[in-house]
Motif scaffolding. Structure first.
Motif, PDB file in Angstrom:
ATOM      1  N   ASN A 187       0.820  -1.213   0.000  1.00 48.12           N
ATOM      2  CA  ASN A 187       0.000   0.000   0.000  1.00 48.12           C
ATOM      3  C   ASN A 187       0.854   1.262   0.000  1.00 48.12           C
ATOM      4  OD1 ASN A 187      -2.275  -1.583   0.102  1.00 48.12           O
ATOM      5  ND2 ASN A 187      -2.863  -1.019   2.183  1.00 48.12           N
ATOM      6  N   TYR A 188       1.772   1.378   0.972  1.00 48.79           N
ATOM      7  CA  TYR A 188       2.485   2.659   1.080  1.00 48.79           C
ATOM      8  C   TYR A 188       3.533   2.845  -0.014  1.00 48.79           C
ATOM      9  CZ  TYR A 188       6.314   0.614   4.060  1.00 48.79           C
ATOM     10  OH  TYR A 188       7.367  -0.101   4.579  1.00 48.79           O
ATOM     11  N   PHE A 189       4.115   1.755  -0.500  1.00 51.35           N
ATOM     12  CA  PHE A 189       5.025   1.882  -1.645  1.00 51.35           C
ATOM     13  C   PHE A 189       4.253   2.297  -2.902  1.00 51.35           C
ATOM     14  CE2 PHE A 189       8.319  -1.266   0.217  1.00 51.35           C
ATOM     15  CZ  PHE A 189       9.100  -0.222   0.682  1.00 51.35           C
ATOM     16  N   SER A 190       3.096   1.680  -3.118  1.00 49.09           N
ATOM     17  CA  SER A 190       2.299   1.979  -4.316  1.00 49.09           C
ATOM     18  C   SER A 190       1.784   3.409  -4.303  1.00 49.09           C
ATOM     19  CB  SER A 190       1.122   0.998  -4.425  1.00 49.09           C
ATOM     20  OG  SER A 190       1.576  -0.333  -4.543  1.00 49.09           O
ATOM     21  N   PHE A 191       1.255   3.837  -3.163  1.00 48.88           N
ATOM     22  CA  PHE A 191       0.762   5.207  -3.060  1.00 48.88           C
ATOM     23  C   PHE A 191       1.892   6.211  -3.263  1.00 48.88           C
ATOM     24  CE2 PHE A 191      -3.091   3.344  -1.632  1.00 48.88           C
ATOM     25  CZ  PHE A 191      -4.069   4.333  -1.602  1.00 48.88           C
ATOM     26  N   ALA A 192       3.070   5.889  -2.750  1.00 51.92           N
ATOM     27  CA  ALA A 192       4.212   6.789  -2.941  1.00 51.92           C
ATOM     28  C   ALA A 192       4.569   6.903  -4.419  1.00 51.92           C
ATOM     29  CB  ALA A 192       5.414   6.291  -2.140  1.00 51.92           C
ATOM     30  N   LYS A 193       4.547   5.776  -5.127  1.00 51.48           N
ATOM     31  CA  LYS A 193       4.858   5.804  -6.560  1.00 51.48           C
ATOM     32  C   LYS A 193       3.776   6.528  -7.355  1.00 51.48           C
ATOM     33  CE  LYS A 193       7.822   4.759  -8.354  1.00 51.48           C
ATOM     34  NZ  LYS A 193       9.051   5.567  -8.567  1.00 51.48           N
ATOM     35  N   LEU A 194       2.561   6.553  -6.828  1.00 57.44           N
ATOM     36  CA  LEU A 194       1.484   7.300  -7.481  1.00 57.44           C
ATOM     37  C   LEU A 194       1.569   8.799  -7.182  1.00 57.44           C
ATOM     38  CD1 LEU A 194      -1.650   5.003  -6.991  1.00 57.44           C
ATOM     39  CD2 LEU A 194      -0.726   5.766  -9.180  1.00 57.44           C
ATOM     40  N   GLY A 195       2.517   9.159  -6.322  1.00 51.54           N
ATOM     41  CA  GLY A 195       2.675  10.570  -5.974  1.00 51.54           C
ATOM     42  C   GLY A 195       1.830  11.006  -4.806  1.00 51.54           C
ATOM     43  N   ASN A 196       1.358  10.023  -3.997  1.00 49.42           N
ATOM     44  CA  ASN A 196       0.510  10.347  -2.854  1.00 49.42           C
ATOM     45  C   ASN A 196       0.970   9.576  -1.616  1.00 49.42           C
ATOM     46  OD1 ASN A 196      -1.617  11.565  -1.498  1.00 49.42           O
ATOM     47  ND2 ASN A 196      -3.099  10.008  -2.106  1.00 49.42           N
ATOM     48  N   PRO A 197       2.217   9.767  -1.170  1.00 48.15           N
ATOM     49  CA  PRO A 197       2.735   9.010  -0.023  1.00 48.15           C
ATOM     50  C   PRO A 197       1.948   9.339   1.243  1.00 48.15           C
ATOM     51  CG  PRO A 197       4.196  10.839  -0.535  1.00 48.15           C
ATOM     52  CD  PRO A 197       3.196  10.771  -1.653  1.00 48.15           C
ATOM     53  N   TYR A 198       1.688   8.306   2.059  1.00 49.78           N
ATOM     54  CA  TYR A 198       0.873   8.556   3.248  1.00 49.78           C
ATOM     55  C   TYR A 198       1.456   7.988   4.536  1.00 49.78           C
ATOM     56  CZ  TYR A 198      -0.875   3.737   3.287  1.00 49.78           C
ATOM     57  OH  TYR A 198      -0.980   2.363   3.357  1.00 49.78           O
ATOM     58  N   MET A 199       2.462   7.106   4.466  1.00 48.96           N
ATOM     59  CA  MET A 199       3.034   6.573   5.702  1.00 48.96           C
ATOM     60  C   MET A 199       4.369   5.894   5.438  1.00 48.96           C
ATOM     61  SD  MET A 199       1.267   2.916   6.699  1.00 48.96           S
ATOM     62  CE  MET A 199       2.717   2.522   7.691  1.00 48.96           C
ATOM     63  N   THR A 273      -3.772   5.496  15.080  1.00 52.11           N
ATOM     64  CA  THR A 273      -3.195   6.711  14.486  1.00 52.11           C
ATOM     65  C   THR A 273      -3.843   7.068  13.151  1.00 52.11           C
ATOM     66  OG1 THR A 273      -1.442   5.518  13.287  1.00 52.11           O
ATOM     67  CG2 THR A 273      -0.967   6.187  15.554  1.00 52.11           C
ATOM     68  N   ALA A 274      -4.492   6.089  12.513  1.00 51.93           N
ATOM     69  CA  ALA A 274      -5.007   6.313  11.162  1.00 51.93           C
ATOM     70  C   ALA A 274      -6.044   7.439  11.106  1.00 51.93           C
ATOM     71  CB  ALA A 274      -5.603   5.020  10.608  1.00 51.93           C
ATOM     72  N   LYS A 275      -6.768   7.645  12.196  1.00 55.27           N
ATOM     73  CA  LYS A 275      -7.791   8.701  12.189  1.00 55.27           C
ATOM     74  C   LYS A 275      -7.177  10.091  12.101  1.00 55.27           C
ATOM     75  CE  LYS A 275      -8.221   8.932  17.252  1.00 55.27           C
ATOM     76  NZ  LYS A 275      -9.155   8.736  18.395  1.00 55.27           N
ATOM     77  N   HIS A 276      -5.866  10.177  12.291  1.00 61.06           N
ATOM     78  CA  HIS A 276      -5.176  11.469  12.210  1.00 61.06           C
ATOM     79  C   HIS A 276      -4.545  11.703  10.835  1.00 61.06           C
ATOM     80  CE1 HIS A 276      -5.688  12.019  16.531  1.00 61.06           C
ATOM     81  NE2 HIS A 276      -5.238  10.786  16.702  1.00 61.06           N
ATOM     82  N   TYR A 277      -4.725  10.768   9.910  1.00 60.75           N
ATOM     83  CA  TYR A 277      -4.193  10.945   8.556  1.00 60.75           C
ATOM     84  C   TYR A 277      -4.954  12.057   7.838  1.00 60.75           C
ATOM     85  CZ  TYR A 277      -1.664   6.436   8.757  1.00 60.75           C
ATOM     86  OH  TYR A 277      -0.818   5.410   9.071  1.00 60.75           O
ATOM     87  N   LEU A 283      -9.860   8.414   3.252  1.00 63.63           N
ATOM     88  CA  LEU A 283     -10.894   7.980   2.305  1.00 63.63           C
ATOM     89  C   LEU A 283     -10.375   6.868   1.385  1.00 63.63           C
ATOM     90  CD1 LEU A 283     -12.478  11.424   1.299  1.00 63.63           C
ATOM     91  CD2 LEU A 283     -13.440   9.676   2.813  1.00 63.63           C
ATOM     92  N   SER A 284      -9.132   7.004   0.940  1.00 62.99           N
ATOM     93  CA  SER A 284      -8.540   5.985   0.060  1.00 62.99           C
ATOM     94  C   SER A 284      -8.418   4.641   0.766  1.00 62.99           C
ATOM     95  CB  SER A 284      -7.161   6.445  -0.433  1.00 62.99           C
ATOM     96  OG  SER A 284      -7.258   7.622  -1.193  1.00 62.99           O
ATOM     97  N   LEU A 285      -7.916   4.673   1.999  1.00 59.51           N
ATOM     98  CA  LEU A 285      -7.747   3.437   2.763  1.00 59.51           C
ATOM     99  C   LEU A 285      -9.095   2.830   3.128  1.00 59.51           C
ATOM    100  CD1 LEU A 285      -4.804   4.536   5.084  1.00 59.51           C
ATOM    101  CD2 LEU A 285      -4.692   3.000   3.114  1.00 59.51           C
ATOM    102  N   ALA A 286     -10.080   3.684   3.415  1.00 58.61           N
ATOM    103  CA  ALA A 286     -11.424   3.196   3.729  1.00 58.61           C
ATOM    104  C   ALA A 286     -12.039   2.500   2.515  1.00 58.61           C
ATOM    105  CB  ALA A 286     -12.306   4.348   4.188  1.00 58.61           C
ATOM    106  N   LEU A 287     -11.797   3.056   1.322  1.00 55.38           N
ATOM    107  CA  LEU A 287     -12.314   2.445   0.096  1.00 55.38           C
ATOM    108  C   LEU A 287     -11.689   1.067  -0.122  1.00 55.38           C
ATOM    109  CD1 LEU A 287     -13.885   2.521  -2.573  1.00 55.38           C
ATOM    110  CD2 LEU A 287     -11.932   3.678  -3.610  1.00 55.38           C
ATOM    111  N   LEU A 288     -10.387   0.964   0.078  1.00 57.58           N
ATOM    112  CA  LEU A 288      -9.706  -0.319  -0.086  1.00 57.58           C
ATOM    113  C   LEU A 288     -10.301  -1.359   0.853  1.00 57.58           C
ATOM    114  CD1 LEU A 288      -5.924   0.743  -0.284  1.00 57.58           C
ATOM    115  CD2 LEU A 288      -7.452   0.140  -2.168  1.00 57.58           C
ATOM    116  N   TYR A 289     -10.477  -0.980   2.104  1.00 49.41           N
ATOM    117  CA  TYR A 289     -10.990  -1.921   3.100  1.00 49.41           C
ATOM    118  C   TYR A 289     -12.448  -2.265   2.823  1.00 49.41           C
ATOM    119  CZ  TYR A 289     -12.091  -4.045   7.582  1.00 49.41           C
ATOM    120  OH  TYR A 289     -12.504  -4.922   8.556  1.00 49.41           O
ATOM    121  N   PHE A 290     -13.266  -1.269   2.497  1.00 49.92           N
ATOM    122  CA  PHE A 290     -14.692  -1.487   2.230  1.00 49.92           C
ATOM    123  C   PHE A 290     -14.881  -2.446   1.053  1.00 49.92           C
ATOM    124  CE2 PHE A 290     -18.685  -0.153   0.093  1.00 49.92           C
ATOM    125  CZ  PHE A 290     -19.575  -0.489   1.111  1.00 49.92           C
TER     126      PHE A 290
END
Length: 370
Positions: A187-199, A273-277, A283-290
């Motif tokens: 997840n975090y490697f892929s998001f970083a490569k998409l230009g949206n690093p989150y953790m 800690t995720a609620k502080h992102y 929203l992105s992580l919630a979509l993946l999980y949902f």
């Protein structure tokens, strides 16, 4: 349209969304070819924060001391330990001139706050480039510092690495922990490569001192006791300043929990800690999980009713083929290929545990830094 019709078409949409996510998002990392980096030999401060970690320091610190790198110091932070941690640190310091000790006493305003201890360690460090790992982590190669720091540049001030867990034979819990770690890394490697690093993970993370002080350190989330790694990255990482490092020589390895209760407590701290992102990350992580939850609920429901079963089976198989292809390539990069045999079972268990932890965190606060 009947209820079963609606369920089937919803299921089809969910499968399509998941396939797109696997190929477009996770495929960014899965099919990424590593680029050869030039060794820069930047002066580096390796920072290790330890609280009651005397035995782990004895076991794992030598893997950092023995790094094949021309100029680095090791900043050992004793965070108000009640065991022999400080004595162990001082023993190592007497043998190696590049070790610096920061002895942190409990502060009433920051009682038990790892971020306070880390801040003091960062301030005491001598070099601009900072590389972080934990006291219970083993560095798997003598080229760890070289690999991680090779990704720094005039533009890149944050480097996300991979922190694995050691393998334990015949342990389902160990496989589940490693699977969760693999999924998180993808997840975090892929998001970083998409230009949206989150953790990133504190077991293997690097950034510059300038980046730290520009953000005023951990001040924005100092009261959140967890998140010295992921919340800081979530705050400061951007498309332009973040790089990823996934070469085998850059990995660290920790010993995983062996009891379910201990792992659940650990995950409660992490998930809290995720609620502080940032909102878009939540929203992105919630979509993946949902989508994962919905896929399994609808797949099981449709399988029980046998409604349009050839198409349902076809969609399930299609989804798993794509998932195995993407996760297979990612797992090979991160040396976790043995997990693929149990992928569906591990996925179901992980989803269930995450849901239980989320509900539990709503009713009571998790414990934090030791």
């Amino acid at each position: 349209m009947s209820i079963l019709d609606f369920v089937f078409y919803t299921f089809a949409v969910v499968v399509v969304i998941q396939v797109i996510i696997y190929l477009v998002v996770f495929g960014k990392f899965a099919y990424l070819k590593p680029k050869k980096k030039t060794t820069q030999n930047l002066p580096v401060s390796v920072i290790v924060c330890a609280k009651n970690e005397a035995e782990n320091l004895k076991t794992f610190l030598p893997s950092i001391i023995s790094q094949n790198y021309p100029e680095f110091e090791i900043v050992l932070i004793n965070d108000a330990s009640s065991d022999d941690t400080l004595d162990v640190m001082e023993d190592f310091k007497s043998q190696y001139s590049n070790i610096k000790i920061v002895d942190v006493k409990n502060n009433e305003a920051f009682w038990g706050n790892k971020k306070y201890a880390l801040t003091l360690g960062i301030k005491a460090s001598s070099h601009e480039y900072l590389l972080f790992t934990d006291a219970d982590c083993k560095v798997l190669s003598k080229y760890w510092i070289q690999e991680m720091t090779s990704h720094f540049s005039d533009r890149k001030s944050i480097v996300l690495g991979y922190g694995a867990y050691s393998k334990i034979k015949n342990s389902f819990l160990n496989k589940l922990i490693r699977f969760e770690t693999l999924v998180t890394a993808v997840n975090y490697f892929s998001f970083a490569k998409l230009g949206n690093p989150y953790m990133g993970v504190g077991r293997n993370l690097a950034y510059t001192k300038k980046e730290f002080f520009k953000a005023n350190g951990f001040i924005k989330h100092m009261k959140v006791r967890s998140g010295d790694d992921d919340l800081f990255v979530n705050q400061v990482a951007t498309k332009s300043n973040t790089a990823i490092c996934f070469s085998a020589d850059s990995f660290t390895e920790s010993t995983s929990k062996t009891k379910w209760s201990a792992w659940i407590r650990q995950k409660r701290r992490h998930i809290s800690t995720a609620k502080h992102y940032k909102l878009n990350h939540k929203l992105s992580l919630a979509l993946l999980y949902f989508c994962q939850v919905l896929f399994w609920i609808l797949a099981i429901a449709l399988s029980i009713t046998t409604y349009m079963w050839p198409f349902v089976v076809g969609l399930i198989v299609f989804r798993f083929i794509v998932q195995y292809a993407v996760y297979g390539s990612s797992a090979k990069k991160l040396n976790e290929s043995d997990l693929l045999v149990l992928l569906p079972l591990l996925e179901i268990f992980l989803i269930s545990v995450q849901l239980a932890i989320f509900i539990k965190n709503l009713t009571s606060k998790p414990n934090h830094w030791k």
